[in-house]
Design a protein around this motif. Structure first.
Motif, short mmCIF file in Angstrom:
data_model
loop_
_atom_site.label_atom_id
_atom_site.label_comp_id
_atom_site.label_asym_id
_atom_site.label_seq_id
_atom_site.Cartn_x
_atom_site.Cartn_y
_atom_site.Cartn_z
N VAL A 1 21.25 11.04 5.30
CA VAL A 1 20.96 10.06 6.36
C VAL A 1 22.22 9.29 6.76
N GLY A 2 23.37 9.67 6.19
CA GLY A 2 24.58 8.86 6.37
C GLY A 2 25.39 9.23 7.60
N ILE A 3 26.69 8.99 7.50
CA ILE A 3 27.58 9.19 8.65
C ILE A 3 27.56 10.64 9.11
N PHE B 1 23.57 8.74 10.95
CA PHE B 1 24.07 7.41 11.33
C PHE B 1 25.02 7.42 12.52
N ARG C 1 24.06 1.64 -0.80
CA ARG C 1 22.76 2.19 -1.20
C ARG C 1 21.84 1.07 -1.71
N TYR D 1 20.25 -0.39 1.22
CA TYR D 1 19.23 0.51 1.74
C TYR D 1 17.95 0.38 0.91
N ARG E 1 19.45 0.25 10.64
CA ARG E 1 20.69 0.16 9.86
C ARG E 1 21.90 0.06 10.78
N VAL E 2 22.76 -0.90 10.55
CA VAL E 2 24.05 -0.90 11.26
C VAL E 2 25.23 -1.04 10.30
N GLY E 3 24.97 -1.33 9.04
CA GLY E 3 26.06 -1.30 8.07
C GLY E 3 26.48 0.14 7.86
N VAL E 4 27.77 0.41 7.96
CA VAL E 4 28.24 1.80 7.85
C VAL E 4 27.88 2.33 6.46
N PRO E 5 27.06 3.39 6.39
CA PRO E 5 26.57 3.84 5.08
C PRO E 5 27.71 4.33 4.18
N TYR F 1 27.02 5.97 1.62
CA TYR F 1 26.28 7.01 0.92
C TYR F 1 25.91 8.03 1.97
N GLU F 2 25.67 9.26 1.57
CA GLU F 2 25.18 10.24 2.53
C GLU F 2 23.69 10.49 2.31
#
Lengths: 348, 348
Positions: free
Chosen positions: A279-281, A285, B250, B253, B268-272, B274-275
């Motif tokens: 679900v990440g970059i 995202f 995470r 999240y 979500r707008v914080g750059v993850p 985590y993937e």
């Protein structure tokens, strides 16, 4: 003690129909429903593939229509003799979630699959919270409509939930992943909501042919990178703004991420056979892809979908390609697991 | 060759301001912008914490306002002397995605962070696709508004994107996870869109006090299970229908999954950082929770937000608690990483 027949799963590949005590009304909010027709769900195939022996036996079946035979003292919306549809979820109908149509979050809610002594693949069912759970079908419905009415309990409402949650509207371009009954009814639902372009991803011609009949404009049989490439080639290189994922495997999820257009929506209704997923970059995202859908509050949709089923303008019951009886249920599971049958109807 | 100063990250904890060749217009679609003010982003702190030495040096800075000093022959929307805001994304402004406001999916798009020879934490910047990327500020803007105008490049637009993607509307109940600049501006944005109840999850009093000034009605300092319990206690036991996640870990999240109400939305707008993350039956699917948000197309929001910044009715620039100059940038990174500073403005 009188007896009736009901379906049990003992473990992977081991489904048996056995005698059990007759279901009866126990609580004032219960109804007893004599099953007219039930069916086997694609989600029943997950335990049929993986359930450890010893974890069962579990009563099976969460989709049925039937005739009310008895009601508890507090039941007001259905009465003896009514034809009713039972959604796959039990819901009280009165909590704040039910009032918003969020039946899957009902504070007293449960699944048929979690009832130790009841299940739809049986002769009769004790239905808790009958007022909140059951939906009455107007008297005089043509018996030929029973298969289509039965789909309102789960598969049609679930396909519709996929389309609604995905934001399908007039002119939408949609990819549907999966040619099972839910995927095909997601096609029908997307078409009903006005989608102009519906790309069905599936490789079983009899099923994708039904998908075309339901409204699919394109069929992509390829999977994986080739499948993604094929959908992109059909959509100017960018994929579809809406993807309806009706399988539930990680492979299907990855396919959805691959075919969705930037800024688009993946609407999942296939019960996930995974807990974690990307679900990440690198997946959702950065491209601003939404992930929506989930367990379908099918009861919320019956009022909307019922008229078009009753007047025959929609025929979701075409997903049933086999009709059997309770004795034929074990073979029905096997044939659906072997993909010889698309969806098996069990006549009561 | 004339020289100017620009910021480089050499690796975790190692930021240097060095002399580089002056940025100049190279392509007919470029503009050269002399930086009036830039800043350090919360997302700059991820490489500041983790970037391996040897992976750099990388030019830094993706938020700036400045004065156009030169333009390529094809640039038509900005001219020498204009005050402009540069969004954190470079976009061509003409592709099918840009036309839909999906700037993060622009077919020629890129991030300042990926430009090898340009960056906002510098004296000047060559801006590709100047017509598509830059937004002109009307002449005569009060210089005191510069900090607030600067937030339109990223943090305010990103907070607004969280609120819009989360579906905040009049009367909404919202939880905001994170008391960094984006979280605080998500509070401001939610309030601006009419949210009635805004629960800010953060533990730094100076920041949560600013959050209250921006519109937070409740502050929850607890984290983890206690934080989830506290939010549920404030919301009748069920959590909030909308959660704006403005951190990117995470842990954040998981916090969002814990505080979101059934049928609700996590934006979500914080750059993850985590993937993979839980999205299955145990987290999002069964409760029908949507996951939305993503990289914010801040350029799409500038027209909407600018008037309220210009007339002073919104003051998002209050997130800057320190002003420095280019020489002070390394200390600015350190102080933000140590959470001594909320957000550092770099005056040009």
């Amino acid at each position: 003690m009188v007896c009736m027949q009901a379906t049990f799963m003992y473990g992977a590949g081991d489904v048996r129909v056995e005698n059990v005590p007759d279901s009866v009304v126990k609580l004032p909010t219960d109804a007893l429903v004599r099953v007219t027709a039930s069916c086997i769900c694609g989600s029943d195939l997950w335990p049929y593939a993986t359930m450890p022996h010893g974890a069962g036996p579990a009563r099976m079946g969460h989709e049925f229509v039937g005739i009310v035979e008895d009601t508890g003292s507090q039941v007001t919306t259905v009465k003896k003799g009514d034809l009713v549809v039972a959604p796959w979820l039990i819901s009280d109908g009165t909590c704040e979630f039910c009032k918003e149509g969020l039946y899957a979050s009902c504070v007293h809610g449960s699944m048929w699959d979690l009832q130790p002594d009841e299940g739809g693949q049986a002769e009769a069912v004790r239905v808790p919270f009958a007022d909140g759970t059951l939906v009455r079908i107007p008297a005089g419905a043509d018996p030929a409509l029973l298969p289509s009415l039965l789909t309102l309990s789960d598969v049609f409402g679930t396909g519709h939930h996929a389309a609604v949650s995905g934001g399908v509207t007039a002119g939408s371009t949609v990819a549907v992943i999966g040619d099972g009954a839910v995927g095909l009814l997601a096609v029908l639902s997307a078409r009903r909501l006005g989608a102009e372009r519906i790309i069905l991803m599936g490789r079983h011609k009899a099923r994708t042919d039904l998908g075309r009949e339901f409204g699919a404009t394109d069929v992509v049989a390829d999977r994986g990178a080739e499948g993604i490439e094929a959908v992109r080639a059909l959509t100017g290189g960018h994929g579809t703004p809406i993807v309806l994922e009706a399988v539930g495997t990680r492979t299907a999820y990855d396919q959805a991420v691959g075919v969705v257009r930037g800024g688009g929506t993946i609407s999942r209704v296939g019960v996930p056979q995974y807990e974690e997923a990307p679900v990440g970059i690198g997946s959702l995202f950065f491209r601003g892809v939404r992930l929506t859908g989930g367990a379908a509050p099918t009861r919320a949709y019956i009022d909307e979908l019922l008229p078009e089923v009753l007047d025959g303008s929609l025929q979701p019951g075409k997903v049933f390609d086999v009709t059997t009886n309770l004795a034929g249920v074990p073979a029905g599971y096997r044939d659906m697991a072997d993909r010889k049958s698309l969806k098996v109807l069990v006549a009561g």
